[in-house]
Design a protein around this motif. Structure first.
Motif, PDB file in Angstrom:
ATOM      1  N   GLY A 117     -40.719  43.140 -21.156  1.00 21.94           N
ATOM      2  CA  GLY A 117     -41.634  43.565 -22.212  1.00 21.94           C
ATOM      3  C   GLY A 117     -41.824  42.452 -23.213  1.00 21.94           C
ATOM      4  N   ASP A 118     -43.111  42.147 -23.486  1.00 25.00           N
ATOM      5  CA  ASP A 118     -43.400  41.053 -24.427  1.00 25.00           C
ATOM      6  C   ASP A 118     -42.737  41.275 -25.782  1.00 25.00           C
ATOM      7  OD1 ASP A 118     -44.927  39.869 -22.528  1.00 25.00           O
ATOM      8  OD2 ASP A 118     -46.842  40.059 -23.592  1.00 25.00           O
ATOM      9  N   ASP A 194     -50.940  35.917 -20.176  1.00 21.44           N
ATOM     10  CA  ASP A 194     -50.682  36.734 -21.369  1.00 21.44           C
ATOM     11  C   ASP A 194     -51.331  38.107 -21.254  1.00 21.44           C
ATOM     12  OD1 ASP A 194     -49.094  34.859 -22.589  1.00 21.44           O
ATOM     13  OD2 ASP A 194     -50.754  33.895 -23.647  1.00 21.44           O
ATOM     14  N   ALA A 195     -52.531  38.141 -20.695  1.00 23.37           N
ATOM     15  CA  ALA A 195     -53.213  39.439 -20.557  1.00 23.37           C
ATOM     16  C   ALA A 195     -52.449  40.341 -19.587  1.00 23.37           C
ATOM     17  CB  ALA A 195     -54.642  39.228 -20.064  1.00 23.37           C
ATOM     18  N   VAL A 196     -51.979  39.768 -18.484  1.00 23.18           N
ATOM     19  CA  VAL A 196     -51.247  40.578 -17.489  1.00 23.18           C
ATOM     20  C   VAL A 196     -49.990  41.157 -18.131  1.00 23.18           C
ATOM     21  CG1 VAL A 196     -49.889  40.446 -15.350  1.00 23.18           C
ATOM     22  CG2 VAL A 196     -52.147  39.344 -15.473  1.00 23.18           C
ATOM     23  N   GLN A 285     -28.644  37.944  -5.799  1.00 26.37           N
ATOM     24  CA  GLN A 285     -29.689  37.686  -6.791  1.00 26.37           C
ATOM     25  C   GLN A 285     -29.447  36.367  -7.536  1.00 26.37           C
ATOM     26  OE1 GLN A 285     -30.143  41.005  -9.463  1.00 26.37           O
ATOM     27  NE2 GLN A 285     -30.390  42.512  -7.814  1.00 26.37           N
ATOM     28  N   ALA A 286     -30.554  35.707  -7.849  1.00 28.01           N
ATOM     29  CA  ALA A 286     -30.531  34.532  -8.740  1.00 28.01           C
ATOM     30  C   ALA A 286     -31.704  34.703  -9.695  1.00 28.01           C
ATOM     31  CB  ALA A 286     -30.699  33.243  -7.942  1.00 28.01           C
ATOM     32  N   GLU A 287     -31.563  34.189 -10.906  1.00 29.49           N
ATOM     33  CA  GLU A 287     -32.688  34.293 -11.848  1.00 29.49           C
ATOM     34  C   GLU A 287     -32.645  33.137 -12.836  1.00 29.49           C
ATOM     35  OE1 GLU A 287     -32.932  37.859 -14.253  1.00 29.49           O
ATOM     36  OE2 GLU A 287     -35.089  37.575 -14.538  1.00 29.49           O
ATOM     37  N   TYR A 288     -33.837  32.682 -13.192  1.00 20.77           N
ATOM     38  CA  TYR A 288     -33.980  31.553 -14.117  1.00 20.77           C
ATOM     39  C   TYR A 288     -34.868  32.008 -15.272  1.00 20.77           C
ATOM     40  CZ  TYR A 288     -31.927  29.684 -10.041  1.00 20.77           C
ATOM     41  OH  TYR A 288     -31.054  29.523  -8.992  1.00 20.77           O
ATOM     42  N   LEU A 289     -34.368  31.812 -16.479  1.00 21.76           N
ATOM     43  CA  LEU A 289     -35.050  32.289 -17.672  1.00 21.76           C
ATOM     44  C   LEU A 289     -35.722  31.104 -18.343  1.00 21.76           C
ATOM     45  CD1 LEU A 289     -34.430  35.341 -17.845  1.00 21.76           C
ATOM     46  CD2 LEU A 289     -32.401  34.147 -17.075  1.00 21.76           C
ATOM     47  N   LEU A 290     -37.056  31.101 -18.298  1.00 20.66           N
ATOM     48  CA  LEU A 290     -37.815  29.952 -18.795  1.00 20.66           C
ATOM     49  C   LEU A 290     -38.416  30.224 -20.166  1.00 20.66           C
ATOM     50  CD1 LEU A 290     -38.508  30.070 -15.470  1.00 20.66           C
ATOM     51  CD2 LEU A 290     -39.731  28.027 -16.148  1.00 20.66           C
ATOM     52  N   PRO A 291     -38.603  29.142 -20.966  1.00 19.87           N
ATOM     53  CA  PRO A 291     -39.394  29.336 -22.171  1.00 19.87           C
ATOM     54  C   PRO A 291     -40.775  29.828 -21.749  1.00 19.87           C
ATOM     55  CG  PRO A 291     -38.798  27.005 -21.878  1.00 19.87           C
ATOM     56  CD  PRO A 291     -38.222  27.758 -20.731  1.00 19.87           C
ATOM     57  N   ARG A 292     -41.287  30.803 -22.464  1.00 18.82           N
ATOM     58  CA  ARG A 292     -42.567  31.395 -22.041  1.00 18.82           C
ATOM     59  C   ARG A 292     -43.653  30.334 -21.881  1.00 18.82           C
ATOM     60  NH1 ARG A 292     -44.865  37.077 -22.898  1.00 18.82           N
ATOM     61  NH2 ARG A 292     -47.058  36.749 -22.511  1.00 18.82           N
ATOM     62  N   SER A 293     -43.603  29.322 -22.736  1.00 19.33           N
ATOM     63  CA  SER A 293     -44.646  28.293 -22.688  1.00 19.33           C
ATOM     64  C   SER A 293     -44.650  27.545 -21.347  1.00 19.33           C
ATOM     65  CB  SER A 293     -44.438  27.295 -23.831  1.00 19.33           C
ATOM     66  OG  SER A 293     -43.092  26.850 -23.820  1.00 19.33           O
ATOM     67  N   HIS A 294     -43.554  27.577 -20.591  1.00 22.30           N
ATOM     68  CA  HIS A 294     -43.493  26.873 -19.300  1.00 22.30           C
ATOM     69  C   HIS A 294     -43.524  27.820 -18.105  1.00 22.30           C
ATOM     70  CE1 HIS A 294     -43.093  23.322 -21.494  1.00 22.30           C
ATOM     71  NE2 HIS A 294     -41.800  23.128 -21.463  1.00 22.30           N
TER      72      HIS A 294
END
Ligand code: FAD
Length: 414
Positions: A117-118, A194-196, A285-294
């Motif tokens: 959630g944004d 962003d719209a999605v 499971q693996a997950e990578y948390l990116l800065p939203r800008s990237h």
């Protein structure tokens, strides 16, 4: 031998199951090493250490609502699956849930677990206070409004002590309507990111990175704020005829209600139903948390590697979360996008992960604390800029390393 939920991490150590906080104190005082464990769902070796496990599941199941109804105190071993209906019966709700509600609150917040959630933070960001049995066997309450180092205590991988009770922010209960769209094109996700992701309170995109438009768009709308879904924008995808699983060929019987049917938050925010209790899972499971800008660049890079990813993948999920201030949170200091991989349980994934991490870590991606990574400890520490503050806190609170998992020990040496 005991193992984690997916059967991929061995726990040779004993499991101690205290039934009171006083008993936890007694155990902590008599053990040279110990480590808290929750529901053992982590894929990483977060819960592997030299001493016995102190399990929290038999601590008194306590859910106390604050007089002003803005928070509740819960036992750390409480599973979200049990917490949801109780909160709802009090007219209360959490703002976020993970995809599976069977995990413990103590374990989820210790690893920075998140939903989507944004405008929704990680599950850890709901914490206002923690009751912790520290290395000397004393009980301390650490509170956001009192302790200047509070932000170091929440996502702490068990390294600061055994958390026995947790105060969580809550809000008035609400209903959610979940709608799933099929055939979403990742070109659209890249172009209209962003719209999605602002199309509903909580949005997930599932994909297997195939060249055809194979993505699913899961929209979870808060009925009190957004109403039910009006049918658009649909981003060029089509509404599913019936309930679907993120892996379309699988029976969706265990998924939470879809089709826009309104229901309480705790029966819609997770993707999987609480009544279905999987004792183990055929996945890693693996997950990578990116800065939203990237995030869009991260998606582009993963698409370009589809031929190595898709054959070993069950499914990828892309989710968003807003920034928080917790030192080891994946969302610390920046709005964040998680690119998650549910892999087949196949050792060959460990020859694909290095390439994925080479593509994502330079974008500022942080590996999820509860999932697998092949990154060297130095690179993980580098990805979490406030790790040095956390390391100082660990040294101050537990100088003998009583609660130091092998994982945390290697990060402190990095
Ligand atoms: C099917 C599945 C779905 C998942 N979905 C999501 C998702 O949607 N989003 C997401 O972000 N993650 C997700 N995860 C990852 C999961 O949320 C984390 O691995 C989480 O840590 C699991 O909680 P647990 O209670 O099993 O913790 P455990 O695996 O038991 O412990 C994890 C860490 O927390 C510490 N810890 C546990 N309890 C305490 C305590 N009381 N005091 C101090 N430290 C403690 C342990 O020492 C260890 O370091 C998923 C995992 C699975 C298996």
């Amino acid at each position: 031998m005991r193992r984690n939920w997916s059967g991929t991490v061995d726990f040779p150590q004993d499991l101690l199951l205290p039934t009171s906080v006083a008993e936890v104190q007694g155990l902590v005082r008599t053990q040279e090493h110990a480590l808290a464990v929750g529901s053992a769902h982590s894929f990483s070796p977060a819960a592997v250490g030299p001493g016995p496990h102190i399990g929290t599941e038999r601590l008194p199941a306590q859910i106390d609502v604050a007089p002003d109804r803005s928070s509740v105190v819960v036992s750390a071993g409480t599973r979200y699956a049990d917490l949801g209906p109780v909160l709802h019966s009090h007219g209360l709700a959490l703002s976020a849930m993970a995809s599976l509600p069977h995990i413990s609150v103590g374990g989820a917040i210790a690893t920075g677990t998140h939903g989507s959630g944004d405008r929704i933070g990680t599950l850890s960001s709901a914490v206002r206070g923690l009751e912790v049995v520290t290395a000397d066997g004393e009980v301390r309450w650490i509170r956001r409004d009192i302790d200047s180092d509070f932000a170091g205590w929440v996502v702490a991988l068990g390294a600061l002590g055994v958390v026995t009770r947790i105060e969580l922010s809550v809000e008035p209960t609400y209903d959610v309507a979940q709608t799933v769209l099929l055939g979403l094109d990742l070109d659209v996700v890249e172009r209209d990111f962003d719209a999605v992701f602002s199309a509903a309170t909580s949005v997930s995109v599932f994909t297997r990175w195939r060249p055809e438009p194979d993505a699913q768009l899961w929209l979870k709308r808060r009925v009190d704020r957004e109403g039910a879904w009006a049918g658009s924008p649909d981003f060029g995808a089509r509404q599913s005829g019936g309930k679907v699983h993120p892996l379309e060929e699988l029976d969706p019987v265990h998924c939470t209600e879809q089709g826009g049917h309104e229901g309480p938050w705790y029966e819609r925010l997770p993707h999987f139903r609480a009544e279905f209790t999987p004792s183990s899972g055929d996945e890693i499971q693996a997950e990578y948390l990116l800065p939203r800008s990237h995030a869009v660049e991260g998606i582009r890079r993963m698409r370009s590697m589809a031929s190595m990813i898709t054959p070993l993948l069950h499914v990828t999920e892309i989710r968003t979360m807003c920034a928080d201030d917790l030192w080891l949170s994946p969302a610390q200091g920046r709005d964040t996008v998680g690119i998650h991989f549910t892999w087949q349980k196949d050792r060959r994934i460990f020859s694909v992960l290095p390439a994925i991490e080479e593509a994502l870590l330079p974008l500022g991606a942080r590996p999820h604390w509860g999932k697998v990574t092949v990154a060297a400890p130095e690179r993980i520490v580098e990805a979490y800029p406030l790790f040095p503050s956390f390391a100082r806190l660990v040294e101050a609170v537990d100088p003998q390393g009583k609660f130091r998992s092998d994982n945390v020990a290697s990060l402190l040496r990095a």
